[in-house]
Design an enzyme around this catalytic site. Structure first.
Site, short mmCIF file in Angstrom:
data_model
loop_
_atom_site.label_atom_id
_atom_site.label_comp_id
_atom_site.label_asym_id
_atom_site.label_seq_id
_atom_site.Cartn_x
_atom_site.Cartn_y
_atom_site.Cartn_z
CB SER A 183 -0.88 -0.05 1.25
OG SER A 183 -1.59 1.14 1.36
N GLY A 188 -25.90 2.22 -12.96
CA GLY A 188 -26.22 1.19 -11.97
C GLY A 188 -27.66 1.17 -11.53
N GLY A 197 -15.58 -2.48 -2.66
CA GLY A 197 -15.43 -1.03 -2.67
C GLY A 197 -14.49 -0.48 -3.73
CB ALA A 198 -14.53 2.55 -5.75
CD1 TRP A 199 -9.34 2.54 -6.87
CD2 TRP A 199 -9.43 4.76 -6.68
NE1 TRP A 199 -9.38 3.06 -8.13
CE2 TRP A 199 -9.43 4.43 -8.05
CE3 TRP A 199 -9.48 6.11 -6.33
CZ2 TRP A 199 -9.48 5.37 -9.06
CZ3 TRP A 199 -9.53 7.07 -7.32
CH2 TRP A 199 -9.54 6.69 -8.67
CG ASN A 200 -14.30 7.13 -4.87
OD1 ASN A 200 -14.59 6.05 -4.37
ND2 ASN A 200 -15.16 7.85 -5.56
CB CYS A 220 -19.05 7.94 -8.69
SG CYS A 220 -19.91 8.23 -7.13
CD GLU A 276 -24.76 3.38 -5.50
OE1 GLU A 276 -24.52 4.31 -6.30
OE2 GLU A 276 -25.83 3.29 -4.88
CG LEU A 298 -31.53 -16.28 -10.67
CD1 LEU A 298 -32.77 -17.16 -10.61
CD2 LEU A 298 -31.78 -15.09 -11.60
P1 NAD Z 1 -13.01 -0.74 -10.34
O1 NAD Z 1 -14.23 -1.07 -11.08
O2 NAD Z 1 -11.70 -0.92 -11.01
O3 NAD Z 1 -12.91 -1.60 -8.98
C1 NAD Z 1 -13.92 -1.55 -8.01
C2 NAD Z 1 -13.78 -2.75 -7.10
O4 NAD Z 1 -14.15 -3.93 -7.80
C3 NAD Z 1 -12.38 -3.01 -6.56
O5 NAD Z 1 -12.46 -3.42 -5.22
C4 NAD Z 1 -11.88 -4.14 -7.45
O6 NAD Z 1 -10.88 -4.95 -6.83
C5 NAD Z 1 -13.16 -4.93 -7.65
N1 NAD Z 1 -13.21 -5.74 -8.86
C6 NAD Z 1 -12.65 -5.50 -10.06
N2 NAD Z 1 -13.00 -6.47 -10.94
C7 NAD Z 1 -13.81 -7.33 -10.27
C8 NAD Z 1 -14.50 -8.52 -10.64
N3 NAD Z 1 -14.44 -9.03 -11.88
N4 NAD Z 1 -15.26 -9.15 -9.71
C9 NAD Z 1 -15.36 -8.64 -8.45
N5 NAD Z 1 -14.71 -7.52 -8.05
C10 NAD Z 1 -13.95 -6.87 -8.95
O7 NAD Z 1 -13.24 0.75 -9.83
P2 NAD Z 1 -12.20 1.72 -9.10
O8 NAD Z 1 -11.19 2.11 -10.11
O9 NAD Z 1 -11.78 1.12 -7.82
O10 NAD Z 1 -13.13 2.97 -8.76
C11 NAD Z 1 -13.46 3.96 -9.67
C12 NAD Z 1 -14.81 3.71 -10.28
O11 NAD Z 1 -15.79 3.58 -9.25
C13 NAD Z 1 -15.28 4.88 -11.11
O12 NAD Z 1 -15.89 4.42 -12.28
C14 NAD Z 1 -16.29 5.58 -10.24
O13 NAD Z 1 -17.22 6.35 -10.91
C15 NAD Z 1 -16.89 4.44 -9.51
N6 NAD Z 1 -17.52 4.89 -8.25
C16 NAD Z 1 -18.88 4.88 -8.16
C17 NAD Z 1 -19.50 5.35 -7.00
C18 NAD Z 1 -21.00 5.37 -6.87
O14 NAD Z 1 -21.49 5.44 -5.76
N7 NAD Z 1 -21.76 5.32 -7.94
C19 NAD Z 1 -18.73 5.80 -5.94
C20 NAD Z 1 -17.34 5.77 -6.07
C21 NAD Z 1 -16.75 5.31 -7.24
#
Ligand code: NAD
Length: 487
Positions: A26, A457, A150-153, A284, A250, A244
């Site tokens: 990290s 979504g 989760g995403a990283w933001n 996002c 999101e 299912l």
């Molecule tokens: P990402 O899609 O690369 O990864 C998101 C998560 O999914 C990570 O934990 C990753 O390890 C996991 N992942 C990836 N491939 C997978 C798979 N095949 N099966 C299961 N898990 C998998 O997204 P990111 O780069 O971490 O985040 C940025 C994105 O998230 C942007 O598109 C942003 O808009 C979106 N986002 C959306 C919201 C919302 O509430 N709508 C909030 C924050 C970020």
């Protein structure tokens, strides 16, 4: 290593390591320094996390909503007491300035624990349905083991926004944070146990896109809630559909923020800046297509440039810093590529556009960037950049801007700035998005539903609406008479 957790995973109330998992580091985005070394979950860790969640869930679901709520409310208090420490960790995890994390990250997680902890009386009741002498009633029952990805933001916020409604409904959760920001969710799990959550109900495991499918495809998982990009959403929803499973998605956006010429100019510029530069643009719901009516275009752009160039970029741990680095070098390179595309396709670079030279070290910094004269077909106007890059487009008429605003596969958010209240309502009525703002942008308090439409979504987080996505209705028909059968 200044943020090394006791171990990589948190399962059944304690830290767990399995050194057989792929190791990863990290990095602190402001310096590139290694702050923790972890292991991705092995299949054995995934099994352990899901088995412990499954074991714990039934007893938890049998408690009264008030008893479950008490734990969440206590967790909210602990998060608030430790806001400084958690915010510093969030800053180390993401690079976001402490000025933001101290008001927007752990505290918004605490809001979710407090809100869902407090809704036991209102949110989880069923209905009584009179049917003449007979009647029916409904019960809101939990789904079982839910997976959060989760995403990283907003790592801590996402961990709480998914965990709080899942737990209050009587589910267990296994949460996998983004591999870019693995640290915050472990602390949230620790705090929940300290608040009295029985072991196994909120487990955290580490891993990346190869680990996620082990959770999504697991037969004992009832629901998957993902925050991530649209391509990931399609994969995860597809995998969940084959079994299912319930899903909440999101995903990303390319949201329109429309400024009419009667808008309060300073507010509109402030909204556009917050909706493009907060969290170094890694939000996002950002209003990344800013449509400005032609009559105010010049004034808007000159004040926007002036205010953008005053943004203080620097050490995220300094209270005064307004813009930190991006989360990773890869993400910054992606954004720099988009900036090059914007220039090559003919947009005007109003300000920014590169790496700031007055910030020392190896951090993943980038200047807040504004393009003007952007047209609908340019790549920067169509694709989600996920960085501090604002595209300003101009327009003549209301109907035109609504059509152009909707001309995208995304549908996460949108906003309108105008002093004409009927126009504001007319416009938001027609914009195709899950969350819309009038005369502000990007506010998402826990009381209001948040989520997307179209490819951004489905499902909603926060508010009472989230309960529908972590529970299902069981209907019971009660006969008060005898059964009359024709045979
Ligand atoms: P990402 O899609 O690369 O990864 C998101 C998560 O999914 C990570 O934990 C990753 O390890 C996991 N992942 C990836 N491939 C997978 C798979 N095949 N099966 C299961 N898990 C998998 O997204 P990111 O780069 O971490 O985040 C940025 C994105 O998230 C942007 O598109 C942003 O808009 C979106 N986002 C959306 C919201 C919302 O509430 N709508 C909030 C924050 C970020």
């Amino acid at each position: 290593m200044r943020a090394q957790p006791k171990a990589s995973h948190f399962i059944d109330g304690e830290y767990v390591e399995d050194a057989a998992g792929t190791s990863f580091e990290s990095l602190y985005p402001a310096t590139g320094e290694v702050i923790a070394k972890l292991h991705a979950a092995t299949p054995a860790i995934v099994e352990k996390a899901i088995a412990s969640a499954k074991r714990a869930q039934k007893e938890w679901a049998a408690l009264s909503p008030t008893a479950r709520g008490r734990v969440l409310k206590r967790a909210a208090e602990i998060v608030r007491e430790r806001n400084r420490e958690l915010s510093e960790l969030e800053t180390l995890d993401t690079g976001k300035p402490i000025q933001e994390t101290i008001v927007a990250d752990p505290t918004s997680g605490a809001d979710a624990f407090e809100f869902f902890g407090g809704i036991a009386a209102a949110g989880l009741n069923g209905d009584y349905i009179p049917l003449g002498q007979d009647f029916a009633f409904t019960k809101r029952v939990p789904l079982g083991v839910c997976v959060g990805i989760g995403a990283w933001n907003y790592p801590q916020q996402i961990a709480c926004w998914k965990g709080a409604p899942a737990l209050i409904c009587g589910n267990a959760m296994v949460f996998k944070p983004s591999e870019n920001t693995p640290l915050g969710a472990l602390k949230i799990a620790e705090i929940l146990v300290e608040a009295g959550l029985p072991k196994g109900l909120y487990n955290v495991i580490q891993g990346d896109r190869t680990t996620g499918p082990l959770l999504v495809n697991h037969k004992d998982v009832a629901k998957v809630s993902l925050t991530g990009s649209v391509p990931t959403g399609k994969k995860v929803a597809g995998a969940a559909a084959s079994d299912l499973k319930h899903v909440t998605m999101e995903l990303g956006g390319k949201s329109p923020l429309i400024v009419f010429d009667d808008a309060d100019l300073e507010s509109a510029i402030g909204g556009a800046m917050l909706g493009n530069f907060y969290s170094t643009g890694q939000v996002c719901s950002n209003g990344t297509r800013v449509f400005v009516q032609k009559g105010i275009k010049d004034k808007f752009l000159s004040r926007l440039k002036e205010r953008t160039e005053k943004i203080l970029i620097g050490d995220p741990m300094e209270e005064a810093t307004q813009l930190g680095p991006m989360v990773s070098k890869a993400q910054r390179d992606k954004v720099l590529d988009y900036i090059e595309k914007g220039k090559a396709e003919g947009a005007t670079l109003l300000t920014g556009g590169g790496i700031p030279n007055d910030v020392s070290g190896d951090g993943y910094y980038i200047q807040p960037t504004v393009f003007s004269d952007v047209t609908d077909e340019m790549t920067i106007a169509r694709e989600e950049i996920f960085g501090p890059v604002m595209c300003v487009l101009d327009f003549d008429h209301e109907a035109e801007v609504i059509a152009r605003g909707n001309a995208t596969e995304f549908g996460l958010s949108g906003g309108v700035f105008t002093s004409d209240i009927t126009r504001a309502h007319r416009v938001v009525d027609q914009l195709e998005a899950g969350t819309l703002w009038i005369n502000t942008y990007n506010l998402a308090p826990v009381e209001i539903p948040f989520g997307g439409s179209k490819q951004s979504g489905f499902g909603r987080e926060n508010s009472l609406a989230a309960l529908e996505h972590y529970s299902e209705l069981k209907t019971v028909y009660v006969s008060m008479g005898k059964v009359e059968a024709p045979y």
